[in-house]
Design a protein around this motif. Sequence first.
Motif, PDB file in Angstrom:
ATOM      1  N   LEU A 150      50.093  64.858  47.898  1.00  0.00           N
ATOM      2  CA  LEU A 150      51.551  64.769  47.880  1.00  0.00           C
ATOM      3  C   LEU A 150      52.179  65.433  49.087  1.00  0.00           C
ATOM      4  CD1 LEU A 150      52.603  65.439  44.174  1.00  0.00           C
ATOM      5  CD2 LEU A 150      53.104  63.387  45.486  1.00  0.00           C
ATOM      6  N   ASP A 151      53.241  64.832  49.571  1.00  0.00           N
ATOM      7  CA  ASP A 151      54.035  65.461  50.623  1.00  0.00           C
ATOM      8  C   ASP A 151      55.174  66.242  49.970  1.00  0.00           C
ATOM      9  OD1 ASP A 151      52.536  64.269  52.682  1.00  0.00           O
ATOM     10  OD2 ASP A 151      53.716  62.417  52.520  1.00  0.00           O
ATOM     11  N   PHE A 152      55.616  67.274  50.671  1.00  0.00           N
ATOM     12  CA  PHE A 152      56.793  68.022  50.217  1.00  0.00           C
ATOM     13  C   PHE A 152      58.015  67.550  50.991  1.00  0.00           C
ATOM     14  CE2 PHE A 152      53.256  70.808  49.096  1.00  0.00           C
ATOM     15  CZ  PHE A 152      53.581  71.165  47.806  1.00  0.00           C
ATOM     16  N   PRO A 153      59.197  67.548  50.364  1.00  0.00           N
ATOM     17  CA  PRO A 153      59.472  67.945  48.977  1.00  0.00           C
ATOM     18  C   PRO A 153      58.941  66.926  47.976  1.00  0.00           C
ATOM     19  CG  PRO A 153      61.454  67.065  49.969  1.00  0.00           C
ATOM     20  CD  PRO A 153      60.431  67.119  51.070  1.00  0.00           C
ATOM     21  N   CYS A 154      58.703  67.393  46.736  1.00  0.00           N
ATOM     22  CA  CYS A 154      58.321  66.541  45.622  1.00  0.00           C
ATOM     23  C   CYS A 154      59.101  67.007  44.403  1.00  0.00           C
ATOM     24  CB  CYS A 154      56.813  66.598  45.389  1.00  0.00           C
ATOM     25  SG  CYS A 154      56.201  68.251  44.964  1.00  0.00           S
ATOM     26  N   ILE A 155      58.803  66.451  43.245  1.00  0.00           N
ATOM     27  CA  ILE A 155      59.515  66.880  42.041  1.00  0.00           C
ATOM     28  C   ILE A 155      58.538  67.224  40.921  1.00  0.00           C
ATOM     29  CG2 ILE A 155      61.724  65.738  42.429  1.00  0.00           C
ATOM     30  CD1 ILE A 155      60.803  63.422  40.737  1.00  0.00           C
ATOM     31  N   LEU A 156      58.981  68.154  40.093  1.00  0.00           N
ATOM     32  CA  LEU A 156      58.269  68.559  38.892  1.00  0.00           C
ATOM     33  C   LEU A 156      59.074  68.017  37.706  1.00  0.00           C
ATOM     34  CD1 LEU A 156      55.761  70.391  38.328  1.00  0.00           C
ATOM     35  CD2 LEU A 156      57.363  72.301  38.078  1.00  0.00           C
ATOM     36  N   LYS A 157      58.402  67.248  36.812  1.00  0.00           N
ATOM     37  CA  LYS A 157      59.115  66.627  35.698  1.00  0.00           C
ATOM     38  C   LYS A 157      58.400  66.919  34.387  1.00  0.00           C
ATOM     39  CE  LYS A 157      60.637  62.351  36.239  1.00  0.00           C
ATOM     40  NZ  LYS A 157      60.677  60.902  36.585  1.00  0.00           N
TER      41      LYS A 157
END
Length: 391
Positions: A150-157
């Motif tokens: 994964l690249d940043f930014p990403c999301i936590l759900k």
Amino acid sequence: MKHEHCAVVLDLSANGVGIIRSLSKKGIKVYAFDTERAYKIGRSRLATCDICPNPLTQENELLTLLINLSQSIGKKPVLYAGSDDYIVFISKNRKELSKYFLFLLPDHSLIEEVLDKEKAYELALKHNIASPKTYIVENEDHFEEAIANLDFPCILKPVLGHEFRKNINKKAILINDLDQLKADYQTYREYGKLLIQEIIPGDDNCFYKVATFYDDNMKLMALFSLQKNHQFPAEFGTGAHIISKRVPELFDICLPFFEEIGLKGIGMAEFKKDPRDGVYKFIEINPRFWLTHSLTEPSGINFVYMYYLYLTKQNPEPIFYQIDGVKWIYLVRYYLTFLQKRKRKEMSFIDFYKGFQGKKEFALFSWNDPMPFIRSTCSHLVNAWKQQRKE
């Protein structure tokens, strides 16, 4: 048309209030219920409203309340649900509730599947529906795999969003770097299983929804699509300013998918169009009436009333033509989103003003039923002020 059957609405958010108003216009008697906090904000003069037991923690008490209500009414009422908690409650108790109410849901196993983000993404992939890169983290190896890909930014759900939001009122958490990911994962994991997901680039207007109404035999009765203009909170939120828009490419994706999985009754799927490749990426499915459903009525397809007519055996004709360009505005959320975007120089006052031009439907504002709007607006503004003080 005959309106001998009354309706019972479980939910007093803007979603439930929209259902109440649509039915009351037709002269249908409506009873509406929600837990105490939601009741205090959303109760409407157009329905007989009351507090009900919590569908998560007081299931038997809520079941008893509804059965007693139906018995006192006589004819089976049409039952509507406006949130995941209530749809799960109805589905789990469908055998008993079907003796006293009229409703139409897909199989319980499908409801559990689509409300679980992990299973929903697996279902989408199984049916070749494009989705964002998604990682379920259950151990250290899974965590390292996500970091590597994964690249940043990403999301936590949260995997189960409706349960997570009972403790943390967020749909997703923006993650800017690896250190934040490690810290926030440890913070939020105690509130439920989490997934890590890539962020699909693009503004709010890259989000689209397709809504359907299938009958018991999976015959399509109604079809509708829309585009978001703004959401609240601005990064990861629910609709604040929406427009009706027919999107045939999404119909081609959704209809075969819904028919293969058997999404009877009311269903809605959300996608985001990826500007990198022009592909619509799957976000979620809701097996119920969704927040912005009241946009369908001024757009020519009244989902709420069609559902009533079908369940009371009045044989409504299928409707697939919609009026495009009708706006749906959740006024206080649109205003708060404007303030956020103006700070970032993403929106001007002229843009905000233009958002009110043309044919429109307000989520809550109504001269005929003003109090839900007033109470909701006050609540939003107080919460925004408290959040600003924290910052």
